[in-house]
Every structure is written in structure tokens, then in C-alpha cells.
Design a protein around this motif. Structure first.
Motif, PDB file in Angstrom:
ATOM      1  N   ARG A 181       0.896  -1.038   0.144  1.00  0.00           N
ATOM      2  CA  ARG A 181      -0.172   0.298   0.299  1.00  0.00           C
ATOM      3  C   ARG A 181       0.608   1.661  -0.338  1.00  0.00           C
ATOM      4  N   GLU A 182       2.129   1.034   0.200  1.00  0.00           N
ATOM      5  CA  GLU A 182       2.746   2.490   1.093  1.00  0.00           C
ATOM      6  C   GLU A 182       2.659   3.331  -0.665  1.00  0.00           C
ATOM      7  N   PRO A 183       3.046   3.020  -2.085  1.00  0.00           N
ATOM      8  CA  PRO A 183       3.050   3.799  -3.249  1.00  0.00           C
ATOM      9  C   PRO A 183       2.000   4.527  -2.826  1.00  0.00           C
ATOM     10  N   LEU A 184       0.647   3.652  -3.091  1.00  0.00           N
ATOM     11  CA  LEU A 184      -0.429   4.650  -2.571  1.00  0.00           C
ATOM     12  C   LEU A 184      -0.616   5.308  -1.937  1.00  0.00           C
ATOM     13  N   ARG A 196       1.736   6.745  -0.697  1.00  0.00           N
ATOM     14  CA  ARG A 196       2.769   8.369  -1.079  1.00  0.00           C
ATOM     15  C   ARG A 196       2.137   9.018  -1.637  1.00  0.00           C
ATOM     16  N   ARG A 197       1.623   9.289  -3.252  1.00  0.00           N
ATOM     17  CA  ARG A 197       1.472   9.496  -4.543  1.00  0.00           C
ATOM     18  C   ARG A 197       0.077  10.223  -3.371  1.00  0.00           C
ATOM     19  N   VAL A 198      -1.075   9.644  -2.750  1.00  0.00           N
ATOM     20  CA  VAL A 198      -1.480  11.201  -1.848  1.00  0.00           C
ATOM     21  C   VAL A 198      -1.479  11.814  -1.205  1.00  0.00           C
ATOM     22  N   GLU A 210       1.728  12.541  -1.659  1.00  0.00           N
ATOM     23  CA  GLU A 210       2.446  13.501  -2.704  1.00  0.00           C
ATOM     24  C   GLU A 210       1.168  15.111  -3.181  1.00  0.00           C
ATOM     25  N   LEU A 211      -0.253  14.519  -4.018  1.00  0.00           N
ATOM     26  CA  LEU A 211      -0.719  15.723  -4.488  1.00  0.00           C
ATOM     27  C   LEU A 211      -1.296  16.428  -3.467  1.00  0.00           C
ATOM     28  N   ARG A 212      -1.471  15.651  -2.022  1.00  0.00           N
ATOM     29  CA  ARG A 212      -2.400  16.858  -1.066  1.00  0.00           C
ATOM     30  C   ARG A 212      -1.033  17.714  -0.774  1.00  0.00           C
ATOM     31  N   ASP A 213       0.683  17.565  -1.385  1.00  0.00           N
ATOM     32  CA  ASP A 213       1.567  18.658  -0.858  1.00  0.00           C
ATOM     33  C   ASP A 213       1.691  19.382  -1.821  1.00  0.00           C
ATOM     34  N   GLY A 214       0.962  19.012  -3.093  1.00  0.00           N
ATOM     35  CA  GLY A 214       1.523  19.662  -4.296  1.00  0.00           C
ATOM     36  C   GLY A 214       0.955  20.538  -4.386  1.00  0.00           C
ATOM     37  N   PRO A 215       0.551  21.212  -6.049  1.00  0.00           N
ATOM     38  CA  PRO A 215      -0.489  22.482  -6.193  1.00  0.00           C
ATOM     39  C   PRO A 215      -1.687  22.374  -6.466  1.00  0.00           C
ATOM     40  N   LEU A 216      -2.186  20.966  -6.388  1.00  0.00           N
ATOM     41  CA  LEU A 216      -3.263  21.253  -6.933  1.00  0.00           C
ATOM     42  C   LEU A 216      -4.249  20.576  -5.498  1.00  0.00           C
ATOM     43  N   SER A 217      -3.468  20.881  -4.347  1.00  0.00           N
ATOM     44  CA  SER A 217      -3.347  20.528  -2.901  1.00  0.00           C
ATOM     45  C   SER A 217      -5.299  20.875  -2.632  1.00  0.00           C
ATOM     46  N   ALA A 218      -5.193  21.859  -2.667  1.00  0.00           N
ATOM     47  CA  ALA A 218      -6.641  23.002  -2.965  1.00  0.00           C
ATOM     48  C   ALA A 218      -8.348  22.275  -3.138  1.00  0.00           C
ATOM     49  N   ALA A 219      -7.543  21.373  -4.347  1.00  0.00           N
ATOM     50  CA  ALA A 219      -8.579  21.124  -5.409  1.00  0.00           C
ATOM     51  C   ALA A 219      -8.638  19.426  -4.882  1.00  0.00           C
ATOM     52  N   LEU A 220      -8.365  19.005  -4.600  1.00  0.00           N
ATOM     53  CA  LEU A 220      -8.479  17.523  -3.933  1.00  0.00           C
ATOM     54  C   LEU A 220      -9.942  17.523  -2.938  1.00  0.00           C
ATOM     55  N   PRO A 221     -10.272  16.344  -2.759  1.00  0.00           N
ATOM     56  CA  PRO A 221     -11.210  15.898  -2.316  1.00  0.00           C
ATOM     57  C   PRO A 221     -11.464  15.995  -0.386  1.00  0.00           C
ATOM     58  N   VAL A 222     -11.684  15.959  -0.005  1.00  0.00           N
ATOM     59  CA  VAL A 222     -11.873  16.163   1.748  1.00  0.00           C
ATOM     60  C   VAL A 222     -11.297  14.925   2.327  1.00  0.00           C
ATOM     61  N   PRO A 223     -10.031  15.080   2.150  1.00  0.00           N
ATOM     62  CA  PRO A 223     -10.173  13.101   3.793  1.00  0.00           C
ATOM     63  C   PRO A 223     -10.831  12.772   4.572  1.00  0.00           C
ATOM     64  N   GLY A 224     -11.606  11.644   4.190  1.00  0.00           N
ATOM     65  CA  GLY A 224     -12.478  10.277   4.505  1.00  0.00           C
ATOM     66  C   GLY A 224     -13.556  10.630   4.382  1.00  0.00           C
ATOM     67  N   SER A 225     -13.956  11.568   2.826  1.00  0.00           N
ATOM     68  CA  SER A 225     -15.404  11.651   2.193  1.00  0.00           C
ATOM     69  C   SER A 225     -15.297  10.954   1.214  1.00  0.00           C
ATOM     70  N   SER A 226     -16.128  10.361   0.347  1.00  0.00           N
ATOM     71  CA  SER A 226     -16.953   9.615  -0.665  1.00  0.00           C
ATOM     72  C   SER A 226     -15.464   9.574  -1.964  1.00  0.00           C
ATOM     73  N   GLU A 227     -15.303  11.542  -2.567  1.00  0.00           N
ATOM     74  CA  GLU A 227     -14.636  11.508  -3.292  1.00  0.00           C
ATOM     75  C   GLU A 227     -13.306  11.058  -2.976  1.00  0.00           C
ATOM     76  N   ASP A 228     -12.568  11.793  -1.472  1.00  0.00           N
ATOM     77  CA  ASP A 228     -11.253  11.213  -1.212  1.00  0.00           C
ATOM     78  C   ASP A 228     -11.329   9.883  -1.309  1.00  0.00           C
ATOM     79  N   THR A 283      -4.939   3.615  -6.999  1.00  0.00           N
ATOM     80  CA  THR A 283      -4.597   2.502  -6.723  1.00  0.00           C
ATOM     81  C   THR A 283      -4.605   1.784  -7.998  1.00  0.00           C
ATOM     82  N   GLN A 284      -5.777   1.686  -8.992  1.00  0.00           N
ATOM     83  CA  GLN A 284      -5.770   1.109 -10.873  1.00  0.00           C
ATOM     84  C   GLN A 284      -4.488   1.651 -10.800  1.00  0.00           C
TER      85      GLN A 284
END
Length: 273
Positions: free
Chosen positions: A47-50, A52-54, A56-74, A82-83
Motif C-alpha cells: 500500500r505504501e506507493p498509494l 505516498r502518491r496521495v 504528494e498530491l496533498r502537498d502539491g500545487p493541486l492540493s486545494a482542488a482535492l477532495p476532503v480527506p475521508g469523504s466519498s470523493e477522497d 490504485t488502478q
């Protein structure tokens, strides 16, 4: 375009390591590996690569556009990532098995990414092994695509398109991005069907596993249509996506909670906003 659900139980996994299933409230694990996101060719994928990528996204420039952690969209984002990861691993395994060298190259343009599907396109852009397999898989241009002089009106059109994560409250043709003059058959099936049933200039909206598509078809200029090279590349992308669907179904097993985001059996697929 279908992306396959990857539930390949019983295919090519006879030699697989023993799998341990914890209680339903816990994460699926494998001996000596810990938490896993799935199995490729019977091999547990950590699971570690998954995670890590999440991160990286939350620390990146698109973080504001990401869904709320724990939500259905998250959870859907985790399924999507994963796919992508499992597709990259699967293609590396298969390319090495076939003796193919890694292939470097530019990222897909927007039309090619839509045709290939978001999961396949992301894996292609991120992995030289996916590119190697793409070059390896043969494709023939359907005969009907080559008979451009006989193409019925509406099959080749100028298409404008935009993908939304959620159903947009309002939209206009000005917000859409041009995909150029293309054969409707090269679009994801849901989009092609929605446009084919509409008069030119009518905005169509349709939802699939990628999100909400808003698109419009306009008459192609003259009878230029799509260049033969463009048709050949579109056919290659279609053939590769179908081939990859089959390989995933045979070689990849997913774990509960990380099903394909478009799988109707997983609870977040029918989430209402």
C-alpha cells in the motif's frame, strides 16, 4: 471506454502466495508485506506507493482542488490512484516478460488521453513500460474509418469537451475545450452515444466512471475529416485500451475498498451530492 474491473479470480494465480484476509474492518494484508492494494500476477503490491502518491498530491500545487480527506470523493481518488499503480506494475511485468526495452516519450495530448481513458493515460504518462507495451500491441484501423467519403453525416465532427468532477450547475460551449475534428467512435462510448443522438450544436452531458462529461459536436469543415495518421493512432489507442482491460481482468486482483472507481458494486459509485 471501459477500464475493466480487474476481478480476475482464478486466472493466472495458481502459483500465488498465500493470502490472508483480516476482519472486514481491517486492511487486506499479505505475509511479509503488510497492507496491500492488490495482487499482480499473484504478487502482493504494498500500500505504501498509494499512500505516498496521495501525500504528494496533498502537498502539491493541486492540493486545494482535492477532495476532503475521508469523504466519498477522497475514497474514489484512492481507488483511481490504485488502478494507475497496479496498471504500471502490470505493464512493467508484462514488458519484462516479453523482453521489451523501456520507451521514453512525451506525455499524451488531451485528445489521446480522453481516448485512452484517464487511468490508462496516467499510467502511460508515468511509466516507460506502459509506453513500451503501447508500441508493441498491434492495431488495425477499422475499414469503416477509412471510407471517409462515405462517412454518414455526424460521425466525423468538431468536438468540444470538458470533464467535471461533479455535475456542473451550468455550462456553455465557451467553457469547453476543442478536441479538433475527430471520429465520434474514438471517444469514450458514453460521450459518443450522447453526441450521436443530438443535433449539431446541442450541448450533451453524460456521467461515466471518469466524472461528468459536457460536450458538443459541430460540423466538420468541408470533408477533411481526420487525417489517416490520426485515425491510425486513434485505432491504436482503442486496441491498446481493450488489450489492457483483458490483461487486468486476467492478472490483477483488487482488495475490498480499492475497487475500480466505476465498479457499480462499490458503495461510493452511487454517491449523491
Amino acid at each position: 471506454m471501459s477500464h475493466g474491473h480487474g476481478h480476475g479470480h482464478g486466472h493466472g494465480v495458481e502459483q500465488a502466495p498465500v493470502r490472508t484476509r483480516p476482519p472486514a474492518t481491517g486492511a487486506p494484508t499479505a505475509p511479509g508485506v503488510g497492507a496491500v492494494i492488490g495482487w499482480v500476477n499473484g504478487r502482493p503490491i504494498p500500500r505504501e506507493p498509494l499512500d505516498r502518491r496521495v501525500a504528494e498530491l496533498r502537498d502539491g500545487p493541486l492540493s486545494a482542488a482535492l477532495p476532503v480527506p475521508g469523504s466519498s470523493e477522497d475514497r474514489q481518488l484512492a481507488r483511481w490512484l490504485t488502478q494507475v499503480i497496479l496498471t504500471e506494475v502490470l505493464c512493467e511485468d508484462e514488458a519484462l516478460r516479453l523482453g521489451l526495452p523501456p520507451v521514453e516519450g512525451p506525455a499524451l495530448d488531451r485528445l489521446a488521453a480522453v481516448e485512452l481513458g484517464s487511468i490508462n493515460a496516467s499510467a502511460y504518462n508515468g511509466s516507460p513500460w506502459v509506453k513500451a507495451l503501447f508500441e508493441h500491441v498491434p492495431a488495425e484501423v477499422p475499414a469503416a474509418w477509412l471510407a471517409r467519403s462515405a462517412t454518414p453525416a455526424g460521425e466525423v465532427a468538431e468536438v468540444r469537451h470538458r470533464l467535471y468532477a461533479e455535475r456542473p450547475a451550468a455550462w456553455s460551449a465557451e467553457e469547453l475545450e476543442s478536441l479538433g475534428e475527430i471520429a465520434l467512435a474514438t471517444l469514450p462510448a458514453a460521450v459518443a452515444e450522447a453526441l450521436a443522438g443530438q443535433p449539431y450544436g446541442t450541448l450533451a452531458q453524460v456521467k461515466d466512471a471518469l466524472g461528468w462529461h459536457v460536450a458538443v459536436a459541430l460540423p466538420a469543415s468541408g470533408q477533411a475529416g481526420v487525417p489517416d495518421e490520426g485515425l491510425e493512432e486513434a485505432a491504436r489507442r482503442r486496441a491498446f485500451a481493450r488489450w489492457l482491460d483483458g490483461l487486468r481482468a486476467e492478472r490483477v486482483e483488487l482488495v475490498p475498498g480499492l475497487e475500480h472507481p466505476g465498479d457499480p458494486r462499490q458503495p461510493d459509485n452511487h454517491h449523491k451530492h
